[in-house]
Scaffold this motif. Structure first.
Motif, PDB file in Angstrom:
ATOM      1  N   THR A  66      25.889  24.385  16.577  1.00 56.56           N
ATOM      2  CA  THR A  66      24.722  24.442  15.352  1.00 56.56           C
ATOM      3  C   THR A  66      23.358  24.969  15.767  1.00 56.56           C
ATOM      4  N   HIS A  67      23.096  24.976  16.849  1.00 55.93           N
ATOM      5  CA  HIS A  67      21.832  25.313  17.314  1.00 55.93           C
ATOM      6  C   HIS A  67      21.883  26.071  18.873  1.00 55.93           C
ATOM      7  N   ARG A  95      29.233  28.195  12.597  1.00 59.08           N
ATOM      8  CA  ARG A  95      28.205  27.109  12.049  1.00 59.08           C
ATOM      9  C   ARG A  95      27.084  27.062  12.383  1.00 59.08           C
ATOM     10  N   GLU A  97      22.987  26.958  12.539  1.00 62.59           N
ATOM     11  CA  GLU A  97      21.976  26.665  11.654  1.00 62.59           C
ATOM     12  C   GLU A  97      20.690  27.119  11.896  1.00 62.59           C
TER      13      GLU A  97
END
Length: 290
Positions: A66-67, A95, A97
């Motif tokens: 996600t990061h 996914r 972000e």
């Protein structure tokens, strides 16, 4: 939250340390099996990555990320992740972000000792800085296409535990080169980790100078380290007549004072605002050694 750091070296490990404190699952890449073992000891799930080939296990991990933090320097052929994804980050990180790209204040080039901010036009001098500017632009475009914020962290000269003036003095490699009017910008590695975590927690993108608040002549930093250590500093040498590698000499071709006001105005507080505070902590807490 699942973070992956491509190129989990000195700065990447500091970023990982802050993320792990916050309860984030962190993975990271390295080229070396020996360094992979060291990453695992720090709680970072290690993956081998040579810059060109993604193993099935690495691809599987990337699918859950996600990061993302890209700490691998680009080369003449460009940024490794942008090349592998063809600019489509979603193809490798469905996914995702938020992303960060670790760049350098070298992208500003030489400004004759004047102050520069994130709005100052880039005038890169060295080929490595030209490549960084291209990578920054590539990451901004890829993040926009993916619909995520990207933080470009322009880092100044990095030091901290294991990499500092005390180590150089102890090893006999410290030098006091004097070039009138020359200053350099510095950042403690822990503040890189803290700044990255701050940007993650606020979901912030944009360009940020990550540097302390006092650009200073390099010889002054050596003198202060020697004072704290209780040893004589090495003699001063004129820059013009000193024997230096081409790369070392190129650093002295860029002279600027880099402002950190942008991220401070957002509420971020540096732990080490100048080299004196930083060196004093390294020495008094006995954390300077490799």
């Amino acid at each position: 939250m699942r973070m992956m750091i491509f190129g989990a070296g000195y700065s990447g490990q500091a970023i990982a340390a802050e993320a792990l404190k916050a309860g984030t699952h962190v993975s990271g890449t390295t080229r070396s099996p020996e360094k992979a073992t060291l990453l695992a000891q720090q709680g970072i799930k290690p993956f081998l990555f040579d810059g060109t080939t993604l193993s099935p296990a690495l691809r599987q991990e990337m699918a859950e990320v996600t990061h993302l933090v890209q700490s691998i320097a680009p080369g003449a052929e460009g940024d490794s992740l942008l090349t592998l994804s063809k600019g489509d980050l979603r193809a490798l990180f469905p996914r995702l972000e938020w992303a960060a790209y670790l760049s350098t204040v070298g992208v500003y080039g030489d400004h004759g000792g004047a102050w520069v901010t994130e709005e100052t036009p880039c005038r890169p001098v060295s080929q490595r800085s030209v490549e960084r500017v291209a990578a920054e632009e590539g990451w901004q475009g890829a993040a926009e296409a993916a619909g995520i914020p990207v933080a470009i962290l322009r880092l100044s000269g990095i030091y901290g535990p294991g990499r500092n003036g005390f180590v150089n003095l102890a090893q006999g490699t410290a030098r006091r080169l004097v070039k009138p009017g020359q200053v350099f910008n510095r950042i403690r590695v822990e503040d890189i980790g803290r700044a990255c975590q701050f940007l993650i927690e606020h979901q912030l993108g944009g360009i940020f100078n990550i540097t302390d608040a006092e650009p200073a002549p390099p010889q002054d930093v050596v003198t202060e380290a020697a004072r704290l250590m209780g040893v004589e500093p090495p003699p001063e040498q004129a820059f013009e007549t000193a024997e230096l590698s081409a790369m070392a000499r190129s650093f002295y071709g860029e002279n600027k004072r880099v402002s950190n006001a942008s991220i401070r105005n957002l509420g971020f507080e540096f732990l080490f605002l100048d080299y004196r505070v930083s060196l004093r902590q390294l020495w008094s807490d006995d954390v300077w050694k490799p």
